[in-house]
Write an enzyme that holds these catalytic residues in place. Sequence first.
Site, PDB file in Angstrom:
ATOM      1  CD  GLN A 188      -3.244   0.846   1.529  1.00 36.53           C
ATOM      2  OE1 GLN A 188      -3.558  -0.256   1.905  1.00 36.53           O
ATOM      3  NE2 GLN A 188      -4.113   1.814   1.377  1.00 36.53           N
ATOM      4  CG  PHE A 189       1.355   3.898  -3.575  1.00 33.99           C
ATOM      5  CD1 PHE A 189       1.363   5.275  -3.702  1.00 33.99           C
ATOM      6  CD2 PHE A 189       0.355   3.178  -4.220  1.00 33.99           C
ATOM      7  CE1 PHE A 189       0.400   5.927  -4.443  1.00 33.99           C
ATOM      8  CE2 PHE A 189      -0.605   3.814  -4.966  1.00 33.99           C
ATOM      9  CZ  PHE A 189      -0.586   5.197  -5.079  1.00 33.99           C
ATOM     10  CB  THR A 190      -2.140   5.266  -0.235  1.00 35.09           C
ATOM     11  OG1 THR A 190      -2.637   4.129   0.463  1.00 35.09           O
ATOM     12  CG2 THR A 190      -2.490   5.165  -1.707  1.00 35.09           C
TER      13      THR A 190
END
Length: 141
Positions: free
Chosen positions: A74-76
């Site tokens: 999850q890059f966010t």
Amino acid sequence: MRAIVTRVTRASVTVDGVVVGKIEEPGLLVLLGVTHSDGHQEVVKMARKLHEIRALRDEESCATAGAPLLVVSQFTLYGSTRKGRRPSWTEAARPEQAEPLVDAVVADLRERGARVATGVFGAMMTVESVNDGPFTLLVEV
């Protein structure tokens, strides 16, 4: 490296209508983000922390209880909302750096004896979970 860790009774991740990873018993759902400065040292620390963190009921860990983990990239998690209303993604590692590190955390967990299911790096995923508690932690190394 940063993770949102949620104690769940079950969780799954679906890509294009197909379940690609799931845990069907109490364990941990791990949303895992990587930043530019992360490397091997952070991989080892994060895997150990995820495996041994006493986040399950009765202060058990996945290591002591044999509980599974569902790890979803999850890059966010490295999105910044400090300025304006549009998140900035400059602190998130690029996919070519992040994917091998996420894979390395999963591999390290498995080497420790953990049962690990995963999502698909970079895919649009639907994550479903049943929170237990709820009990959610931010883990950073």
